[in-house]
Design a protein around this motif. Structure first.
Motif, PDB file in Angstrom:
ATOM      1  N   VAL A 107       1.031  -1.065  -0.380  1.00  0.00           N
ATOM      2  CA  VAL A 107      -0.022  -0.244  -0.455  1.00  0.00           C
ATOM      3  C   VAL A 107       1.035   1.346  -0.221  1.00  0.00           C
ATOM      4  O   VAL A 107       2.004   1.200   0.375  1.00  0.00           O
ATOM      5  N   SER A 108       0.514   2.125  -0.720  1.00  0.00           N
ATOM      6  CA  SER A 108       1.243   3.206  -1.044  1.00  0.00           C
ATOM      7  C   SER A 108       1.203   4.003   0.474  1.00  0.00           C
ATOM      8  O   SER A 108       0.772   4.033   0.927  1.00  0.00           O
ATOM      9  N   PRO A 109       2.673   5.136   0.671  1.00  0.00           N
ATOM     10  CA  PRO A 109       2.931   5.867   2.122  1.00  0.00           C
ATOM     11  C   PRO A 109       1.535   6.512   2.680  1.00  0.00           C
ATOM     12  O   PRO A 109       1.800   6.617   3.321  1.00  0.00           O
ATOM     13  N   GLN A 110       0.862   6.811   1.199  1.00  0.00           N
ATOM     14  CA  GLN A 110      -0.066   8.495   1.961  1.00  0.00           C
ATOM     15  C   GLN A 110      -1.321   7.434   2.277  1.00  0.00           C
ATOM     16  O   GLN A 110      -2.123   7.956   2.792  1.00  0.00           O
ATOM     17  N   SER A 111      -0.911   5.777   2.459  1.00  0.00           N
ATOM     18  CA  SER A 111      -2.660   5.336   3.057  1.00  0.00           C
ATOM     19  C   SER A 111      -2.285   4.512   4.585  1.00  0.00           C
ATOM     20  O   SER A 111      -2.334   3.942   4.757  1.00  0.00           O
ATOM     21  N   THR A 112      -0.335   4.995   4.773  1.00  0.00           N
ATOM     22  CA  THR A 112      -0.437   4.639   6.348  1.00  0.00           C
ATOM     23  C   THR A 112      -0.300   5.999   7.430  1.00  0.00           C
ATOM     24  O   THR A 112      -0.183   6.771   7.140  1.00  0.00           O
ATOM     25  N   ASN A 113      -1.260   5.618   8.719  1.00  0.00           N
ATOM     26  CA  ASN A 113      -0.971   6.325   9.821  1.00  0.00           C
ATOM     27  C   ASN A 113      -0.376   6.540  10.366  1.00  0.00           C
ATOM     28  O   ASN A 113      -0.062   5.183  10.491  1.00  0.00           O
ATOM     29  N   ILE A 114       0.218   7.561  10.718  1.00  0.00           N
ATOM     30  CA  ILE A 114       1.138   8.445  11.305  1.00  0.00           C
ATOM     31  C   ILE A 114       0.519   9.258  12.411  1.00  0.00           C
ATOM     32  O   ILE A 114       0.258   9.774  12.766  1.00  0.00           O
ATOM     33  N   THR A 115       0.881   8.628  13.606  1.00  0.00           N
ATOM     34  CA  THR A 115       0.840   9.226  15.205  1.00  0.00           C
ATOM     35  C   THR A 115       1.770   9.114  15.961  1.00  0.00           C
ATOM     36  O   THR A 115       2.528   8.388  15.934  1.00  0.00           O
ATOM     37  N   ILE A 116       2.050  10.264  16.680  1.00  0.00           N
ATOM     38  CA  ILE A 116       2.752  10.847  17.567  1.00  0.00           C
ATOM     39  C   ILE A 116       2.034  10.858  18.597  1.00  0.00           C
ATOM     40  O   ILE A 116       1.685  11.819  19.002  1.00  0.00           O
ATOM     41  N   ASN A 117       2.170  10.404  19.977  1.00  0.00           N
ATOM     42  CA  ASN A 117       1.615  10.384  21.215  1.00  0.00           C
ATOM     43  C   ASN A 117      -0.049  10.632  20.981  1.00  0.00           C
ATOM     44  O   ASN A 117      -0.649  11.150  21.788  1.00  0.00           O
ATOM     45  N   GLY A 118      -0.403   9.612  19.743  1.00  0.00           N
ATOM     46  CA  GLY A 118      -1.911  10.307  20.178  1.00  0.00           C
ATOM     47  C   GLY A 118      -2.309  11.571  18.590  1.00  0.00           C
ATOM     48  O   GLY A 118      -3.589  11.284  18.163  1.00  0.00           O
ATOM     49  N   ILE A 119      -1.417  12.046  18.426  1.00  0.00           N
ATOM     50  CA  ILE A 119      -1.151  13.275  17.429  1.00  0.00           C
ATOM     51  C   ILE A 119      -1.344  12.912  16.316  1.00  0.00           C
ATOM     52  O   ILE A 119      -0.737  12.246  15.933  1.00  0.00           O
ATOM     53  N   PRO A 120      -2.020  12.990  14.851  1.00  0.00           N
ATOM     54  CA  PRO A 120      -1.534  12.370  14.056  1.00  0.00           C
ATOM     55  C   PRO A 120      -0.777  13.334  12.998  1.00  0.00           C
ATOM     56  O   PRO A 120      -0.574  14.243  13.456  1.00  0.00           O
ATOM     57  N   TYR A 121       0.537  12.972  12.466  1.00  0.00           N
ATOM     58  CA  TYR A 121       1.496  13.393  11.990  1.00  0.00           C
ATOM     59  C   TYR A 121       1.048  13.074  10.253  1.00  0.00           C
ATOM     60  O   TYR A 121       2.273  14.112   9.904  1.00  0.00           O
ATOM     61  N   ASN A 122       0.450  12.266   9.856  1.00  0.00           N
ATOM     62  CA  ASN A 122       0.449  13.041   8.294  1.00  0.00           C
ATOM     63  C   ASN A 122      -0.060  14.196   7.728  1.00  0.00           C
ATOM     64  O   ASN A 122      -0.739  15.110   8.234  1.00  0.00           O
ATOM     65  N   ASP A 123       1.077  14.887   6.904  1.00  0.00           N
ATOM     66  CA  ASP A 123       0.522  15.516   6.081  1.00  0.00           C
ATOM     67  C   ASP A 123      -1.214  15.943   5.414  1.00  0.00           C
ATOM     68  O   ASP A 123      -1.697  14.976   5.090  1.00  0.00           O
ATOM     69  N   ALA A 124      -1.959  17.004   6.111  1.00  0.00           N
ATOM     70  CA  ALA A 124      -2.702  16.741   6.060  1.00  0.00           C
ATOM     71  C   ALA A 124      -3.410  16.696   4.653  1.00  0.00           C
ATOM     72  O   ALA A 124      -4.685  16.487   4.234  1.00  0.00           O
ATOM     73  N   GLU A 125      -2.188  17.646   3.274  1.00  0.00           N
ATOM     74  CA  GLU A 125      -2.856  17.850   2.012  1.00  0.00           C
ATOM     75  C   GLU A 125      -2.839  16.542   1.046  1.00  0.00           C
ATOM     76  O   GLU A 125      -2.998  16.169  -0.053  1.00  0.00           O
ATOM     77  N   SER A 126      -1.258  15.895   1.437  1.00  0.00           N
ATOM     78  CA  SER A 126      -0.696  15.196   0.579  1.00  0.00           C
ATOM     79  C   SER A 126      -1.205  13.834   1.380  1.00  0.00           C
ATOM     80  O   SER A 126      -1.069  13.029   0.642  1.00  0.00           O
ATOM     81  N   LEU A 127      -0.912  13.779   3.114  1.00  0.00           N
ATOM     82  CA  LEU A 127      -1.561  12.302   3.005  1.00  0.00           C
ATOM     83  C   LEU A 127      -0.043  11.531   3.490  1.00  0.00           C
ATOM     84  O   LEU A 127      -0.502  10.269   4.500  1.00  0.00           O
TER      85      LEU A 127
END
Length: 737
Positions: A107-127
């Motif tokens: 699966v493409s990197p845009q489809s991997t959800n990343i969180t740091i201490n529960g805070i979303p880290y993925n770029d909001a526009e490019s994902l």
């Protein structure tokens, strides 16, 4: 938007009411919880809402701080996760420092959800996730969990194939310090200083880190200079943990996102075309500042409160400020591209020029998370929500031009804005029906609003106003046969919105949907363990990688109708002797678009079922770990990735060959009684057998007029490759005190 904020206000009212009730319950309770002095347990509450435990019917792998440290010599987090099941990693610069990427189950990197201490880290526009902005972040990670498949409900853009949730350094009771230095091939070096005051007056701790990583890169001029910091202040009591965390840094990376063609790969695999131009004397030159220069700062505040034996709450706040640009030398660009007016120079009309431009991102990102956890002997329930707001400016500047016409320095030749609001609520529970059966349920509602305005980098008006509401249910069951064996089954649905690039390329782009089925067996017997997991992932309008990249090296995606991924994942820990352990894993899968229709030679053709791009059928890894002494460990790490296509048409020109790469890792700890508690020596030799391999690339097509073709048109193809480093090494020394 009105409905979104109304729901948010209602959620806040509910949470404040809940906190008031819980406070009353805590005060009136007859028995106050006594066994809460273990600080790490309160730290782990930060990520409890997005993680799962060992008995959950979710396919996952946990990685500890100790495991990360063995190979933490400067390479990015994706490279450190390379040997986990179903993982394929890549590096633009070839050596794992700079721009790196990770794909899980293809699966493409845009489809991997990343969180740091529960805070979303993925770029909001490019994902996407730009790990380059987290230089040496592995040195501040307490633990992380990789969930494969949809996994549990998380914050931010949902997981569409995998999620990685990271917990940063836990509070420590004792004061400590660490100085770490490493050096290696391609002039690579890492310098890290860490400290912790330990608990002052049994309640307060201040800890921090400063790091600098630099490398010339395996690819020519693919240098990276990564400066980063991490600072946290903590207050801890029997039932309270409050953390204020600030981290971030700056990266300056010479561009290496263009790849090279097949002929260059064979003749000069380290060649980098970035910044190439021809001077006035006809000589080939390279612009020396063709760089990406970006800074990102994160401010987090977390409050974990345990009220009694049953109830606890978590509130997290985040502000992220990102700003930076990439700089390019452009040869003979048209005046019209930048709004320049034609000039007459020495009687000749001039409408092209050499110039240097910068394309900027300047963004603000706000997040608030809140959750409440109720737990007793049979029920573990979490409910809460997350709201984020993103505001990002996109603009371009010409900072120098040979012929600048009427323009002034810092004139913006395009300017636009993107705003995104993401609101989600969830409720999830694990319920132990009896000694053998545990039930899992997870419901999430997510609302996304995305708006753009202004002119994009293609100099066209770009206006998007889309609103999506997604319902993502999940359920599962775990059956414990005995103390050594359990089986699990789960179903999960995920929905995801398109990215900014996808809206630019196709105004009619559709969101994607996934129905994920997981069936697994977990066996444990002493130090031996074996996990087997089967998965079927059914997609509707999956946004698959087309194989093409845009002008900044980002991979493009498009809807693919119906598609699926199905396979089996196997992993084990096998103690051969008390001193020798094997840790193999393997994924066998099939990944198909059910129907692929393309334009070839001027005609639409239905190719039927085809392989999904960048999805090898076989991915395997193994670690042979030998520990002849308590303070000495040696590991042979092996990785095999089967052949894969860079496009969705199974064109032979788009095929990446399989590769088999081996690394050698050694750590030796010297216990001392001087000013240092210990000195740790670490060595890593990557690709010890000098394999010349390619882990990533791009592929596309173009049409040209051909009088010999029946349609008058012939389709041509092009491919690019990102070669990875041959044999290279890293050596490090860490002083602990």
């Amino acid at each position: 938007m009105k409905t979104l904020f109304t729901n948010w206000i209602r959620l806040n009212k509910l949470l404040f009411l809940l906190l008031a009730l819980l406070n009353f319950s805590a005060i009136s309770a007859q028995e106050k919880q006594q066994d809460t002095t273990e600080v790490e347990k309160l730290d782990e509450v930060l990520v409890k809402a997005v993680r799962v435990d060992a008995k959950s019917p979710i396919t996952h792998t946990n990685v500890t701080k100790k495991e990360i440290a063995k190979r933490n010599l400067g390479q990015d987090i994706p490279i450190l996760l390379n040997f986990l099941p179903s993982v394929v990693t890549t590096s633009d610069a070839g050596a794992g420092i700079g721009y790196t990427g990770i794909r899980v189950r293809g699966v493409s990197p845009q489809s991997t959800n990343i969180t740091i201490n529960g805070i979303p880290y993925n770029d909001a526009e490019s994902l996407g996730t730009f790990w380059v902005n987290l230089g040496d972040f592995a040195s501040s990670v307490e633990s992380l969990q990789l969930q494969r498949g949809v996994g549990t409900s998380t914050n931010g853009s949902g997981a569409f194939g995998a999620s990685i949730n990271i917990l940063t350094d836990a509070v420590t009771k004792e004061a400590s310090g660490e100085i770490s230095n490493s050096f290696g091939s391609f002039n690579t070096r890492k310098h890290t200083v860490k400290f912790s005051t330990g608990l002052i007056n049994d309640h307060f701790e201040i800890a921090g880190r400063l790091s600098n990583i630099a490398s010339d890169g395996y690819i020519d001029r693919a240098s990276a200079d990564l400066k980063s910091y991490f600072l946290q202040g903590s207050f801890v009591d029997d039932n309270t943990l409050i953390k204020a965390i600030v981290f971030g840094g700056n990266e300056v990376t010479y561009q290496s996102w263009f790849g090279i063609d097949k002929e260059t790969l064979e003749s000069d695999r380290r060649f980098n075309p970035a910044g190439i131009y021809t001077d006035d004397d006809g000589n080939t030159q390279f612009y020396n500042n063709e760089v990406d220069n970006y800074s990102q700062d994160h401010y987090q505040l977390h409050w974990n409160q345990r009220y009694n034996n049953y109830w606890s709450t978590t509130v997290g706040l985040n502000y992220t400020y990102g700003r930076g640009y990439f700089e390019q030398f452009r040869e003979d660009d048209d005046f019209a591209t930048y709004g320049f007016e034609e000039l007459v120079v020495n009687g000749e009309t001039v409408n092209t020029t050499d110039l240097i431009r910068r394309r900027w991102l300047d963004n603000d990102y706000y997040v608030i998370n809140a959750s409440a956890n109720y737990k007793n002997n049979g029920l573990d329930m979490i409910f809460g929500g997350s709201f984020s707001h993103y505001d990002g400016d996109h603009f371009g500047e010409v900072i120098w031009a040979e012929f600048s016409s009427q323009s002034e320095i810092r004139d913006r030749y395009y300017e636009g804005n993107g705003k995104k609001n993401d609101f989600s609520t969830f409720a999830k529970a694990n319920y132990r029906l009896n000694d053998q059966i545990q039930l899992y349920a997870d419901l999430q509602i997510r609302n996304v609003n995305y708006e753009t305005s202004g002119i994009n980098s293609n100099l066209t008006q770009f206006n998007v106003d889309e609103n999506y509401t997604f319902f993502n249910p999940k359920a599962g069951i775990t059956y414990q046969v005995n103390d050594n064996n359990d089986f699990y089954f789960s179903y999960a649905r995920a929905n995801r919105e398109p990215t900014r690039d996808e809206f630019e390329n196709d105004p009619d782009i559709e969101p994607e949907q996934l129905n994920d089925f997981e069936l697994g067996w977990r066996h444990r017997n002493g130090n031996f363990s074996f996990n087997a997991n089967g998965f079927v992932m059914l997609y509707n309008e999956q946004l698959v990688l087309t194989g093409e990249i845009n002008d900044v090296g980002a991979q493009l995606r498009r809807n693919s109708g119906e598609s699926y991924r199905a396979g089996v994942e196997l992993e084990a820990i096998i103690p051969v002797t008390p001193k020798l352990t094997l840790q193999p894993n393997m994924t066998i899968s099939t990944n198909k678009n059910r129907e692929t229709i393309v334009s070839l030679n001027g005609e639409l053709q239905n190719l039927g079922s085809t392989d999904i791009s960048f999805s090898p059928d076989l991915v395997a890894a193994n670690a042979i770990v030998c520990q002849p002494l308590d303070n000495l460990q040696m590991s042979l790490l092996s990785k095999f990735v089967g052949e894969q296509y860079m496009g969705n048409t199974e064109n032979p020109e788009s095929k990446l060959d399989s590769f088999f790469v081996n690394d050698f890792n050694i750590t030796y700890t010297l216990e001392t009684k001087t000013i240092f508690d210990s000195i740790v020596f670490t060595g890593l030799v990557n690709n010890i057998f000098n394999e010349k391999y390619v882990s990533n690339g791009y592929f596309g097509s173009f049409d040209f007029e051909d009088p010999n073709s029946p349609t008058g048109i012939t389709t041509g193809f092009f491919a690019g490759f990102y070669p990875q480093a041959t044999t290279n090494f890293l050596l490090g020394v860490t002083l602990n005190f």
